[in-house]
Design an enzyme around this catalytic site. Structure first.
Site, short mmCIF file in Angstrom:
data_model
loop_
_atom_site.label_atom_id
_atom_site.label_comp_id
_atom_site.label_asym_id
_atom_site.label_seq_id
_atom_site.Cartn_x
_atom_site.Cartn_y
_atom_site.Cartn_z
N LYS A 22 0.84 -1.22 0.00
CA LYS A 22 0.00 0.00 0.00
C LYS A 22 0.86 1.25 0.00
O LYS A 22 0.65 2.16 -0.80
CB LYS A 22 -0.90 0.00 1.25
CG LYS A 22 -1.53 1.34 1.55
CD LYS A 22 -2.42 1.31 2.77
CE LYS A 22 -1.77 1.55 4.10
NZ LYS A 22 -1.47 2.94 4.45
N ASN A 23 1.84 1.32 0.91
CA ASN A 23 2.60 2.56 1.07
C ASN A 23 3.66 2.76 -0.01
O ASN A 23 4.29 3.82 -0.06
CB ASN A 23 3.21 2.63 2.47
CG ASN A 23 2.14 2.88 3.52
OD1 ASN A 23 1.01 3.21 3.19
ND2 ASN A 23 2.50 2.70 4.79
N CYS A 118 -5.03 12.87 13.06
CA CYS A 118 -5.44 11.51 12.76
C CYS A 118 -5.36 10.73 14.07
O CYS A 118 -4.73 11.19 15.03
CB CYS A 118 -4.51 10.99 11.68
SG CYS A 118 -4.01 9.32 11.68
N ARG A 123 0.37 14.53 13.30
CA ARG A 123 0.80 14.38 11.91
C ARG A 123 0.97 15.71 11.15
O ARG A 123 0.25 16.00 10.18
CB ARG A 123 -0.13 13.43 11.15
CG ARG A 123 -0.25 12.09 11.86
CD ARG A 123 -0.90 11.04 11.02
NE ARG A 123 -0.02 10.54 9.98
CZ ARG A 123 -0.26 9.45 9.27
NH1 ARG A 123 -1.34 8.75 9.47
NH2 ARG A 123 0.58 9.05 8.34
N ASP A 308 4.52 0.58 12.05
CA ASP A 308 3.31 -0.06 11.52
C ASP A 308 3.22 -1.54 11.90
O ASP A 308 2.24 -2.21 11.56
CB ASP A 308 3.25 0.11 9.99
CG ASP A 308 3.09 1.57 9.59
OD1 ASP A 308 2.70 2.39 10.44
OD2 ASP A 308 3.35 1.90 8.41
N ARG A 400 -8.62 -0.68 4.55
CA ARG A 400 -7.73 0.35 3.99
C ARG A 400 -6.38 -0.25 3.64
O ARG A 400 -5.70 0.24 2.72
CB ARG A 400 -7.51 1.48 5.01
CG ARG A 400 -8.77 2.25 5.32
CD ARG A 400 -8.45 3.44 6.17
NE ARG A 400 -7.29 4.14 5.63
CZ ARG A 400 -6.48 4.91 6.33
NH1 ARG A 400 -6.71 5.10 7.61
NH2 ARG A 400 -5.46 5.50 5.76
N1 EPU Z 1 6.67 14.69 10.86
C1 EPU Z 1 6.78 16.03 11.15
N2 EPU Z 1 6.60 16.91 10.12
C2 EPU Z 1 6.32 16.53 8.85
C3 EPU Z 1 6.22 15.16 8.56
C4 EPU Z 1 6.40 14.25 9.60
O1 EPU Z 1 7.02 16.41 12.29
O2 EPU Z 1 6.18 17.39 7.97
C5 EPU Z 1 6.88 13.70 11.95
C6 EPU Z 1 5.61 12.89 12.25
O3 EPU Z 1 4.76 13.57 13.16
C7 EPU Z 1 6.18 11.61 12.79
C8 EPU Z 1 7.50 11.44 12.02
O4 EPU Z 1 7.79 12.73 11.48
O5 EPU Z 1 6.47 11.76 14.16
C9 EPU Z 1 7.48 10.43 10.90
O6 EPU Z 1 6.35 10.65 10.07
P1 EPU Z 1 6.38 10.38 8.50
O7 EPU Z 1 6.22 11.67 7.79
O8 EPU Z 1 7.52 9.50 8.15
O9 EPU Z 1 5.01 9.56 8.30
P2 EPU Z 1 4.15 9.58 6.98
O10 EPU Z 1 5.04 9.75 5.82
O11 EPU Z 1 2.99 10.50 7.16
C10 EPU Z 1 4.33 7.01 6.47
C11 EPU Z 1 3.35 5.88 6.32
C12 EPU Z 1 2.76 5.54 7.70
C13 EPU Z 1 3.92 5.17 8.63
C14 EPU Z 1 4.94 6.31 8.69
C15 EPU Z 1 6.18 5.96 9.51
C16 EPU Z 1 2.55 6.21 4.07
C17 EPU Z 1 1.44 6.56 3.16
N3 EPU Z 1 2.31 6.28 5.39
O12 EPU Z 1 3.57 8.11 7.00
O13 EPU Z 1 1.92 4.42 7.51
O14 EPU Z 1 3.43 4.92 9.93
O15 EPU Z 1 5.38 6.64 7.36
O16 EPU Z 1 6.80 4.83 9.00
O17 EPU Z 1 3.63 5.84 3.62
C18 EPU Z 1 0.12 2.95 7.97
O18 EPU Z 1 0.31 2.42 6.85
O19 EPU Z 1 -0.61 2.43 8.86
C19 EPU Z 1 0.79 4.22 8.27
C20 EPU Z 1 0.36 5.06 9.21
#
Ligand code: EPU
Length: 421
Positions: A22-23, A118, A123, A308, A400
């Protein structure tokens, strides 16, 4: 609304084919916005989040042709007639933010609804926005929307990300492909999904070096072309079913996957006493019927233990011999499965970002509530191991991210069914 009913206590035995990730699939779909030629994605999973992304891209003007039997999706962004990602779609799926970088890079503008919080955490998206500003985009936040503009195009630069972020790395890597000159992404995420996206972008004509390391260097180009790309196997689904085999003291052959995708989780499972044996198509998970030993896990960006998989690992640790300390460092609110596991008899105490799990002999079935995707599947695992009946509410979360979850588990002997409330 549906519920999932499980009669637990059956050791799972058989084979499960792992679906496409998915990701990985979600950012790959948005990469189609970078070219007017068709992007053909194979090994696509059939999931609610993929359908949401299809709806989002469709309203931007992307032509989509989905062959479910062949698991192939063709996306053609010949003309993009709308650069707005509306609230109604973005609020359902935060990964919608992945259209931002490609739209600004290709069209010089984008209006994307702010995703909001969320269940698992606040996030924020500040790293996505500051990175795009570094590339020369003007960004305003107005009426709940991100308004991004770069009428003269983006310009490559060095972007140092303060925190490792998966989707920010993906958004900026895609945007940089069409920027003028060189972009260096410092402190980039190293997840296999980043390598998969870079591989696809390179097949589309992009010049990218270093994906999978903490520094990614992109030489921008004027245009990208179409390509065919196979989505990597889902490493979270892989780890989840490995833990399902372990928690039921069963034995499952996982195919269309690889142990390399879950380096830390596989090491911790082996320390807990689970046998993982590589095969030509994936790996075999088996338990000798002995006790599962308590092991500590701390979630970290790849190659660390994936957040995850934290909830699923905690379900497994509820029946360990001894105790396990589970520490969550990525999401501030990702212990919502704890009270539900405790309703099934688990002995868990949360101290800040750590949960102390003291192993018990058996979980007992109970009605429980799913709160997010990974919490839902953790309750499925607990239900499979528990004595008696478990009834899981709000299972739409599962759809999802887990393709045909009941079919896959039933194929290994699980007594699981979906029922109308
Ligand atoms: N963060 C910030 N600022 C930003 C972006 C992130 O502070 O602009 C922080 C977040 O709050 C968090 C950390 O950085 O503490 C890591 O977040 P990241 O941005 O890596 O998460 P994401 O890209 O929104 C993806 C996956 C998530 C998975 C996370 C961590 C996708 C579509 N989603 O989210 O997947 O938990 O990386 O590995 O790739 C799931 O599939 O259940 C899921 C939540």
């Amino acid at each position: 609304m549906h519920q999932i009913k499980i009669m637990g206590g059956v050791p799972l035995k058989g084979e499960i084919a792992i679906s496409g990730a998915k990701n990985a699939a979600l950012p790959l779909m948005t990469a189609a916005l970078l070219t007017d030629e068709p992007l053909i994605l194979t090994n696509m999973p059939h999931l609610a989040d993929i359908t949401s992304m299809e709806a989002l891209l469709d309203q931007h003007g992307v032509h989509l042709s989905n062959d479910l039997n062949q698991k192939t999706l063709t996306l053609t962004a010949n003309t993009i007639h709308n650069t707005t990602a509306p609230y109604d779609i973005v609020r359902k799926m935060r990964a919608s933010i992945l259209v931002l970088g490609p739209l600004v890079a290709r069209c010089g503008q984008a209006q994307v609804s702010l995703p909001g919080g969320c269940a698992i955490g606040v996030r924020p998206i500040d790293i996505h926005l500051s990175g795009l500003r570094d590339l020369g985009a003007e960004i305003d936040l107005l009426d709940g929307y991100i308004h991004a503009k770069a009428p003269k195009g983006l310009v490559g630069t060095t972007i140092t990300m303060p925190i490792i972020s998966v989707t920010a790395t993906e958004n900026l890597m895609m945007a940089a492909c069409l920027a003028k000159g060189e972009t260096r992404l410092i402190n980039a995420a190293r997840e296999p999904e980043i390598i998969d996206l870079a591989t696809c972008l390179m097949a589309m004509g992009a010049d990218i070096v270093g994906a999978g390391t903490d520094t990614i260097i992109i030489q921008g180009t004027k245009r990208l072309h179409g390509a065919t790309h196979r989505v990597i196997p889902d490493r979270i689904e892989t780890g989840t079913y490995a833990m399902a085999a372990a928690i039921t003291k069963g034995s499952i052959h996982l195919t269309n996957t690889s142990l390399d995708l879950i380096p830390t989780a596989s090491a911790q499972l082996q320390r807990a006493g689970i046998t993982l044996t590589p095969t030509d198509q994936g790996f075999q998970v088996s338990t000798s019927g002995d006790d599962i030993h308590g092991v500590d896990v701390m979630t970290e960006p790849f190659p660390g233990f994936a957040t995850d998989l934290q909830a699923q690992m905690m379900a497994l640790m509820t029946i360990c011999r001894g105790a396990s300390l589970v520490t969550e460092t990525i999401w501030e609110n990702r212990f919502m499965h704890v009270p539900e596991l405790c309703r099934m008899g688990a002995n868990i105490t949360v101290h800040g970002s750590s949960a102390l799990v003291r192993g018990i002999d058996t979980l007992r079935g109970a009605p429980v509530m799913a709160t997010d995707l990974r919490a839902s599947v953790c309750l499925v695992l607990a239900g499979l191991a528990a004595v008696g009946e478990t009834l899981i509410n709000r299972v739409y979360h599962l759809d999802r991210g887990y393709e045909r979850v009941e079919d896959k588990l039933r194929g290994c002997g699980a007594r699981i069914e979906r029922i109308a409330e």
